[in-house]
Write a protein that holds these residues in place. Structure first.
Motif, PDB file in Angstrom:
ATOM      1  N   CYS A 128      20.207  81.378  89.533  1.00  0.00           N
ATOM      2  CA  CYS A 128      20.966  81.496  90.819  1.00  0.00           C
ATOM      3  C   CYS A 128      20.032  81.963  91.892  1.00  0.00           C
ATOM      4  O   CYS A 128      18.820  82.689  91.355  1.00  0.00           O
ATOM      5  N   SER A 129      20.518  82.275  93.055  1.00  0.00           N
ATOM      6  CA  SER A 129      19.928  82.844  94.271  1.00  0.00           C
ATOM      7  C   SER A 129      19.851  84.255  93.986  1.00  0.00           C
ATOM      8  O   SER A 129      20.554  85.079  92.915  1.00  0.00           O
TER       9      SER A 129
ATOM     10  N   ASN B 281      20.729  86.555  96.289  1.00  0.00           N
ATOM     11  CA  ASN B 281      21.885  87.092  96.548  1.00  0.00           C
ATOM     12  C   ASN B 281      23.259  86.943  95.463  1.00  0.00           C
ATOM     13  O   ASN B 281      24.026  87.862  95.231  1.00  0.00           O
ATOM     14  N   GLU B 282      23.151  85.539  94.870  1.00  0.00           N
ATOM     15  CA  GLU B 282      24.318  85.373  94.001  1.00  0.00           C
ATOM     16  C   GLU B 282      24.106  86.491  92.723  1.00  0.00           C
ATOM     17  O   GLU B 282      24.947  86.848  91.909  1.00  0.00           O
TER      18      GLU B 282
ATOM     19  N   GLN C 272      13.752  90.579  89.738  1.00  0.00           N
ATOM     20  CA  GLN C 272      13.638  89.741  90.880  1.00  0.00           C
ATOM     21  C   GLN C 272      12.070  89.298  90.487  1.00  0.00           C
ATOM     22  O   GLN C 272      11.742  88.016  90.714  1.00  0.00           O
TER      23      GLN C 272
ATOM     24  N   LYS D 199      12.579  86.399  87.810  1.00  0.00           N
ATOM     25  CA  LYS D 199      13.001  85.336  88.626  1.00  0.00           C
ATOM     26  C   LYS D 199      11.821  84.584  89.018  1.00  0.00           C
ATOM     27  O   LYS D 199      11.672  83.430  88.882  1.00  0.00           O
TER      28      LYS D 199
END
Length: 371
Positions: free
Chosen positions: A156-157, A159-160, A291, A294
């Motif tokens: 997911c993003s 922010n999510e 991060q 990801k």
């Protein structure tokens, strides 16, 4: 019940996928530190569903006996207690390929349960089946890999991912940044790597003294970082191992080591100083690594080990549980390590020694050290 055909293979079709424990990189790294390994293609006669796996082996008592070990394999999507019969048949199929002095084949089967209670009930029922069928397959009291963990979804993003965290954890990340904590990254090709591993090891000793844990030799961590970079530089598709160090006003106060593959990112090791813990460097370290994982393309970030429960503030490992669980991941509970004895008399002595060692480290030494 299925039978198994076994064929030895030279290389993997997915060298940087699946569990990192099964990758050629990890197995060959372990071979630099006392293990040997071979890769196999195992086919189930019943449905022709073949899978590859690595089998590691290590000698003990100057080669008097050895233990074979298969990490995170086989995978059972809908397990029943009869899986012990499958482990037995798989061990029998692999036995001709194992060293003659192998006394047991250890499995960490890839079985995931939603709650520790479901896992414990499953293991209890599996023990009944093993006894009923006279298979002597044992659930080991000492698990090799951490059976309980939490995994943060990286698909997911950004922010999510943040939104799924506990609000206090988001606050701690921002607090660490506001107070001037920075995170620097080092790989096996970094020019000052040896110096940074020295610092990581210093922090590891400080952490061990505080928490009563143990760790690898400093050379082990250094070799892991270097070997990853060497393999990547050679053009091999293999996991990336990175050392992260959190600094504040020139002082290195916390550190973690991670491994990223195409499927998973693993928080392998961590250490922190007793100083400046109020600056929350560990929260910022984990968020920085998530991060990066990801961006690398890993599908989830595995905290790789936590208590099966600990929400109760009186739980002895409440702090560790809350630290890892509050990053918003999904808690998972695996079955743990199962042993298939191949030489029962020697195996019985080995298990007795293993229990005594565990009792010494987990009970006696902790009492001596006042924990």
């Amino acid at each position: 019940m299925s039978e198994f055909n076994v064929k030895e293979i030279d290389k993997s079709e997915k060298p940087n996928g699946g569990s990192f424990l099964q990758t050629p990189f990890w197995c060959s790294f372990k071979a630099r530190h006392g293990w040997t390994y071979r890769r196999f293609f195992i086919e189930e006669n019943e449905n022709k569903d073949g899978k590859e796996c690595a089998v590691l082996n290590r000698n003990f008592c100057k080669g008097f006996f050895s233990i074979a070990y298969i990490p995170l394999f086989p995978k059972f999507k809908n397990p029943t207690e009869d899986f012990v019969i499958q482990l037995y048949k798989m061990a029998e199929a692999l036995k001709p390929y194992l060293p003659k002095n192998t006394i047991a084949l250890k499995f960490d089967p890839d079985i995931i349960f939603d709650t520790p209670e479901l896992r414990d009930e499953f293991n209890k029922n599996a023990a009944v089946v093993s006894e009923k069928k006279h298979l002597n397959i044992k659930k080991n009291r000492v698990d090799i890999q951490p059976p309980d963990s939490t995994q943060v979804d990286l698909t997911c993003s950004v922010n999510e991912i943040l939104e799924k965290m506990h609000s206090k954890w988001r606050y701690n990340i921002r607090l660490s940044q506001r107070k001037g904590v920075t995170v620097k990254k080092y790989t096996g090709s970094s020019v000052n790597l040896s110096e940074k591993v020295d610092k990581f090891y210093e922090l590891t000793k400080e952490t061990n003294a505080r928490d009563g844990n143990s760790s690898h030799a400093k050379s082990y961590y250094l070799d892991l970082l270097k070997y990853s970079s060497e393999q990547i530089s050679a053009g091999n598709d293999c996991p990336l191992v990175t050392l992260y160090i959190a600094e504040h006003e020139g002082e290195e106060i916390a550190s973690i080591m991670t491994l990223f593959s195409h499927d998973e990112a693993i928080y392998l090791y961590g250490a922190s100083s007793n100083k400046k813990r109020n600056l929350m460097p560990n929260h910022l370290l984990q968020w920085t690594a998530m991060q990066d994982a990801k961006e690398y393309g890993s599908k989830y970030y595995d905290m790789y080990g936590m208590p099966p429960e600990g929400k109760n503030e009186n739980h002895p490992m409440h702090g560790l549980y809350m630290f890892k669980a509050n990053f918003g991941g999904k808690n998972i509970h695996r079955a743990g390590t199962y042993d298939v004895p191949l030489k029962k008399s020697v195996y019985a002595l080995f298990i007795l020694a293993e229990k005594m060692r565990a009792f010494w480290h987990k009970v006696i030494l902790k009492k001596i050290r006042g924990r």
